[in-house]
Design a protein around this motif. Structure first.
Motif, mmCIF file in Angstrom:
data_model
loop_
_atom_site.group_PDB
_atom_site.id
_atom_site.type_symbol
_atom_site.label_atom_id
_atom_site.label_comp_id
_atom_site.label_asym_id
_atom_site.label_seq_id
_atom_site.Cartn_x
_atom_site.Cartn_y
_atom_site.Cartn_z
ATOM 1 N N ALA A 33 127.043 -23.981 24.467
ATOM 2 C CA ALA A 33 126.026 -23.304 23.649
ATOM 3 C C ALA A 33 126.615 -23.095 22.258
ATOM 4 O O ALA A 33 127.381 -22.171 22.018
ATOM 5 N N GLN B 291 125.047 -16.589 28.678
ATOM 6 C CA GLN B 291 123.719 -15.982 28.592
ATOM 7 C C GLN B 291 123.777 -14.481 28.828
ATOM 8 O O GLN B 291 123.069 -13.713 28.163
ATOM 9 N N ARG B 292 124.603 -14.038 29.758
ATOM 10 C CA ARG B 292 124.675 -12.598 30.041
ATOM 11 C C ARG B 292 125.188 -11.822 28.834
ATOM 12 O O ARG B 292 124.684 -10.732 28.511
ATOM 13 N N LYS C 214 122.372 -12.011 26.124
ATOM 14 C CA LYS C 214 121.169 -11.276 26.518
ATOM 15 C C LYS C 214 121.305 -9.818 26.107
ATOM 16 O O LYS C 214 120.359 -9.212 25.584
ATOM 17 N N CYS D 297 119.509 -15.240 33.470
ATOM 18 C CA CYS D 297 120.869 -15.634 33.087
ATOM 19 C C CYS D 297 121.502 -16.502 34.166
ATOM 20 O O CYS D 297 122.666 -16.330 34.532
ATOM 21 N N GLN E 190 117.011 -22.389 32.376
ATOM 22 C CA GLN E 190 116.353 -22.981 31.207
ATOM 23 C C GLN E 190 116.728 -24.458 31.067
ATOM 24 O O GLN E 190 116.025 -25.225 30.401
ATOM 25 N N GLN F 275 120.839 -17.770 20.089
ATOM 26 C CA GLN F 275 119.639 -17.356 20.823
ATOM 27 C C GLN F 275 118.677 -18.510 21.073
ATOM 28 O O GLN F 275 117.828 -18.418 21.955
ATOM 29 N N VAL G 69 121.000 -20.846 24.059
ATOM 30 C CA VAL G 69 120.996 -20.369 25.447
ATOM 31 C C VAL G 69 119.637 -20.592 26.104
ATOM 32 O O VAL G 69 119.502 -20.447 27.319
ATOM 33 N N ARG G 70 118.653 -20.982 25.308
ATOM 34 C CA ARG G 70 117.322 -21.338 25.828
ATOM 35 C C ARG G 70 117.152 -22.861 25.941
ATOM 36 O O ARG G 70 116.034 -23.356 25.981
#
Length: 286
Positions: free
Chosen positions: A71, A100-101, A104, A115, A119, A260, A263-264
């Motif tokens: 990422a 992700q955690r 987030k 998470c 995705q 952001q 991570v998607r």
């Protein structure tokens, strides 16, 4: 089956994206594609991603994989856009959930943001084999820059992401959340244990004065000449150097917008009721 590698350099972010495909065949993978982003206006565009699309279409290729090495903190990913245009499955390392955690919480993404890496279309495990047509690939976990970094070995080449740079530039930083300089050293030595003729393709180049951008090197060149991690530099020496150097580095310009999105799996945040998507900038949090 012979392999063709085509690199695409983005001078704004120093990123190199790749199209990898069979020589004489049609199966292809795209690695680390860039979505253009202007932080002054908040506008995205697809100019660099469209260069990859043009190459794929001109060569009659069929994209099977859209591979992310991690990422990224320095550019927004165009994987979502390329999937809509060209197809293919978006893959990343299985530890993406750890990244992700962390983010987030930082972006306060709310309970609806999973998470678990869902995705993405596929989460690669260390040592997992995959195919691009007749080409065989292997995912190699190389944590240290982030917990989820993954290199991809395809034929006699390895796409190393941010783990290594060109020998005169050195190695990736290890001070992002979940980063670890000691782990990074061990990941790099794992790559440098491959045959010396193995081609290594880096994700970024920040060339020193006097040379233009480059992105292909070899294991042998790295072992002999990498300014941070050549043969003879031990783990403790590397960790001390990397830790001290990281303290002097600014945050990447696009880190807060990029993460952001990345991570998607390269998708922008969902639009709000007015139809506009927004990126969050956490204040005084880093």
């Amino acid at each position: 089956m012979q392999m063709q590698v085509q690199g695409f350099h983005d001078p704004e972010t120093g990123t190199v994206s790749y199209v990898v495909h069979e020589q004489g065949g049609t199966a292809a993978a795209v690695i680390d594609p860039v979505l253009d982003y202007d932080p002054k206006s908040g506008r995205t565009s697809t100019a660099h991603a469209d260069e990859l699309i043009d190459y794929v279409l001109r060569h009659g290729l069929s994209v099977q994989w859209l591979l992310e090495t991690h990422a990224h903190a320095d550019h927004l990913s165009a994987a979502g856009y390329l999937k809509r245009v060209l197809g293919g499955r978006i893959g990343i390392g299985a530890q993406i959930g750890a990244v992700q955690r962390v983010f987030k919480r930082l972006y306060n993404l709310g309970p609806g943001f999973p998470c678990d890496g869902s995705q993405f279309d596929h989460l690669f495990q260390d040592g997992e084999r995959f195919h691009i047509g007749a080409l065989e690939g292997e995912a190699i976990a190389v944590p240290g820059h982030t917990p989820a970094d993954m290199a991809y070995r395809i034929g006699d080449a390895v796409f190393v992401g941010d783990t290594l740079f060109m020998p005169d530039v050195g190695t990736a930083r290890a001070d992002f959340p979940g980063g670890d300089a000691r782990q990074l050293y061990r990941s790099i030595r794992r790559l440098l244990a491959l045959p010396e003729a193995t081609r290594l393709y880096v994700c970024h180049d920040y060339p020193p004065a006097g040379r233009g951008p480059q992105w292909e090197t070899t294991v042998g060149e790295q072992r002999a000449h990498n300014i941070h991690v050549r043969d003879g530099i031990g783990e403790d020496e590397f960790v001390a150097m990397r830790t001290a150097r990281d303290r002097t580095l600014d945050m990447p310009t696009l880190m807060l917008p990029a993460i952001q999105v990345n991570v998607r799996a390269g998708e922008l945040p969902p639009p709000e009721p007015n139809g506009i998507a927004y990126l969050k900038i956490p204040l005084n949090a880093l």
